[in-house]
Design a protein around this motif. Sequence first.
Motif, mmCIF file in Angstrom:
data_model
loop_
_atom_site.group_PDB
_atom_site.id
_atom_site.type_symbol
_atom_site.label_atom_id
_atom_site.label_comp_id
_atom_site.label_asym_id
_atom_site.label_seq_id
_atom_site.Cartn_x
_atom_site.Cartn_y
_atom_site.Cartn_z
ATOM 1 N N GLY B 147 0.842 -1.160 0.132
ATOM 2 C CA GLY B 147 0.072 0.150 0.025
ATOM 3 C C GLY B 147 0.746 1.210 0.001
ATOM 4 O O GLY B 147 1.922 1.245 -0.601
ATOM 5 N N GLY B 148 0.091 2.342 0.489
ATOM 6 C CA GLY B 148 1.066 3.784 0.713
ATOM 7 C C GLY B 148 1.390 3.874 2.076
ATOM 8 O O GLY B 148 1.096 2.713 2.922
ATOM 9 N N SER B 167 4.221 -4.370 -2.207
ATOM 10 C CA SER B 167 3.277 -3.866 -3.265
ATOM 11 C C SER B 167 2.902 -2.380 -2.971
ATOM 12 O O SER B 167 2.400 -2.154 -1.867
ATOM 13 C CB SER B 167 2.260 -4.834 -3.239
ATOM 14 O OG SER B 167 0.981 -4.060 -4.138
ATOM 15 N N LEU B 168 3.344 -1.433 -3.559
ATOM 16 C CA LEU B 168 3.358 -0.073 -3.255
ATOM 17 C C LEU B 168 2.264 0.781 -4.044
ATOM 18 O O LEU B 168 2.599 0.481 -5.269
ATOM 19 C CB LEU B 168 4.886 0.451 -3.553
ATOM 20 C CG LEU B 168 5.904 -0.257 -2.579
ATOM 21 C CD1 LEU B 168 7.342 0.271 -2.870
ATOM 22 C CD2 LEU B 168 5.754 -0.006 -1.057
ATOM 23 N N ILE B 187 14.414 -5.996 -3.238
ATOM 24 C CA ILE B 187 13.279 -7.060 -3.091
ATOM 25 C C ILE B 187 12.399 -7.012 -4.058
ATOM 26 O O ILE B 187 12.391 -5.843 -4.809
ATOM 27 C CB ILE B 187 12.564 -6.853 -1.646
ATOM 28 C CG1 ILE B 187 12.106 -5.538 -1.358
ATOM 29 C CG2 ILE B 187 13.532 -7.300 -0.502
ATOM 30 C CD1 ILE B 187 10.972 -5.313 -0.242
ATOM 31 N N PRO B 188 11.805 -7.988 -4.432
ATOM 32 C CA PRO B 188 10.785 -7.814 -5.560
ATOM 33 C C PRO B 188 9.520 -6.926 -5.330
ATOM 34 O O PRO B 188 9.202 -6.653 -4.105
ATOM 35 C CB PRO B 188 10.400 -9.130 -5.788
ATOM 36 C CG PRO B 188 11.266 -10.078 -5.124
ATOM 37 C CD PRO B 188 11.969 -9.405 -4.010
ATOM 38 N N LEU B 189 9.297 -5.999 -6.107
ATOM 39 C CA LEU B 189 8.283 -4.754 -6.129
ATOM 40 C C LEU B 189 7.146 -4.982 -7.109
ATOM 41 O O LEU B 189 7.437 -5.289 -8.404
ATOM 42 C CB LEU B 189 9.102 -3.681 -6.371
ATOM 43 C CG LEU B 189 9.906 -2.967 -5.220
ATOM 44 C CD1 LEU B 189 10.531 -1.882 -5.643
ATOM 45 C CD2 LEU B 189 9.690 -2.988 -3.986
ATOM 46 N N ARG B 239 -2.059 -11.548 -6.356
ATOM 47 C CA ARG B 239 -1.193 -12.539 -7.054
ATOM 48 C C ARG B 239 0.229 -12.346 -6.755
ATOM 49 O O ARG B 239 0.974 -13.383 -6.515
ATOM 50 C CB ARG B 239 -1.602 -12.768 -8.503
ATOM 51 C CG ARG B 239 -2.509 -13.832 -8.909
ATOM 52 C CD ARG B 239 -2.728 -13.770 -10.299
ATOM 53 N NE ARG B 239 -3.239 -12.704 -10.939
ATOM 54 C CZ ARG B 239 -4.778 -12.578 -11.158
ATOM 55 N NH1 ARG B 239 -5.481 -13.349 -10.692
ATOM 56 N NH2 ARG B 239 -4.963 -11.460 -11.518
ATOM 57 N N PHE B 240 0.696 -10.861 -6.990
ATOM 58 C CA PHE B 240 2.137 -10.929 -6.593
ATOM 59 C C PHE B 240 2.604 -11.336 -5.198
ATOM 60 O O PHE B 240 3.536 -12.012 -4.957
ATOM 61 C CB PHE B 240 2.455 -9.273 -6.720
ATOM 62 C CG PHE B 240 3.544 -8.942 -6.260
ATOM 63 C CD1 PHE B 240 4.920 -8.966 -6.949
ATOM 64 C CD2 PHE B 240 3.657 -8.379 -4.757
ATOM 65 C CE1 PHE B 240 6.128 -8.583 -6.426
ATOM 66 C CE2 PHE B 240 4.817 -7.960 -4.426
ATOM 67 C CZ PHE B 240 6.137 -8.037 -5.308
ATOM 68 N N PHE B 241 1.830 -10.980 -4.015
ATOM 69 C CA PHE B 241 1.841 -11.417 -2.784
ATOM 70 C C PHE B 241 1.952 -12.955 -2.543
ATOM 71 O O PHE B 241 2.717 -13.483 -2.034
ATOM 72 C CB PHE B 241 0.800 -11.201 -1.741
ATOM 73 C CG PHE B 241 0.503 -9.770 -1.514
ATOM 74 C CD1 PHE B 241 1.947 -8.622 -1.443
ATOM 75 C CD2 PHE B 241 -0.487 -9.027 -1.250
ATOM 76 C CE1 PHE B 241 1.541 -7.498 -1.306
ATOM 77 C CE2 PHE B 241 -0.489 -7.699 -0.902
ATOM 78 C CZ PHE B 241 0.407 -7.001 -0.834
#
Lengths: 246, 246
Positions: B147-148, B167-168, B187-189, B239-241
Amino acid sequence: MHFTSEPRLDDGVLERPFALGEIPGLLWTPASSSASAPAPLVLLGHPPLGLPRMYPRLAARARHAAAEGFASATIELPGSGERPRWAAADQARADLRRAMEAGEPVGDEIIDALILPLVEKSVPEWRAALDALLALPEIGGPVVYSGGVISIGVRLAVVEPRIVAASLFAGSFIPRAILEEARQVTIPLHVLLQWDDEGNDRQAALDLFDAFGSKEKTLHANMGGHTGVPQFAGEDAARFFARHLK
Amino acid sequence: MHFTSEPRLDDGVLERPFALGEIPGLLWTPASSSASAPAPLVLLGHPPLGLPRMYPRLAARARHAAAEGFASATIELPGSGERPRWAAADQARADLRRAMEAGEPVGDEIIDALILPLVEKSVPEWRAALDALLALPEIGGPVVYSGGVISIGVRLAVVEPRIVAASLFAGSFIPRAILEEARQVTIPLHVLLQWDDEGNDRQAALDLFDAFGSKEKTLHANMGGHTGVPQFAGEDAARFFARHLK
């Protein structure tokens, strides 16, 4: 349009080479499609490297589409593969290579000469192929366009009302005229951009995405270079199709 | 850390308000998590609007996470909700509002005053919350941030080794110092950008995405305005998570 050699059945997917006049093409249909259950259609766009060279990647995309119940088809681009060479296109490619090898910026004249004739020639061919494909009883609508050359996808999205959505690969140069044309596109779009694709103009791709008139447009940017689209990005694109074809 | 009121069980998700010193927080765990099967953890970032106002959206994200088998938790930001007001932050927000209402460009000084103190204060609090949460037997690793405020996510990604992916949401102003700091993120973003978010600086978000040092980084840009993230974009983030937590 006529089928030019024996169909091949592989893993539940029927592959049929065809010719549309002198243009070679390939059609893949899932075993499940029939006159009473016609399959939606994915038009598989590709760079002008020739179908024989592109075949492994195209066949893989066709198998993924078939697994979702979609037919897919592609045709050879003018000047590529076994079609007659095309002196102006060869010249434009040579000019591009020279500019890139010299480390010079690739000017608008080179980009226009490289891309615009390809759009002008190939879009009517794609539309003729679409006429022929949709006349087959096992193929129905809706239709989506998938892949590159992105300028071909833009023009098709503007002129071909049977295409309901497009998943475009921002992996080639984009003429200014196409950037303008993009404002007329209104269908849902999924745009794939390889962020670190050094042979590509990232800013032009972002400008194109911004220009599209579509209310639903999505940009997916990833790392991995021109040909290194991550597997999960391909799966995202497949889900975009599924949303609009089902 | 202590739980401050009765837990609520809703649809297989246990919601437990807690306090970490004077900081209010919320923890959600799926019914399936236990000491013998500890759940991975999603830290739910949010804008400084106060947990009571953010609650419906946070609870919805927590339920989605729980459906995947993940615990999730959030804490109140300094100066927000029921925490003591913070004069400097109020002043920075007033300056921002004034600049935007006057149609002036939002200067770096305003952005720095708005965001940097929030990062400085909240990141140690998030880390303390992480210590406390990971001490619970039903919570395990790995941990992701979601998130933010995006600048908080950047700082956490740099300083907190227990966070394996983030996940930003690129929905707030970005100080130049954070842009520099982004180069240290590996890290993966997964970065979400609302392309037509008029309260946001799109170019700064693109510059930030470019600056990240991560080998796996994905940008998803969509239409719909600041709060109009399409449902399919939320599903892509989930899905990324799942890829990094399972």
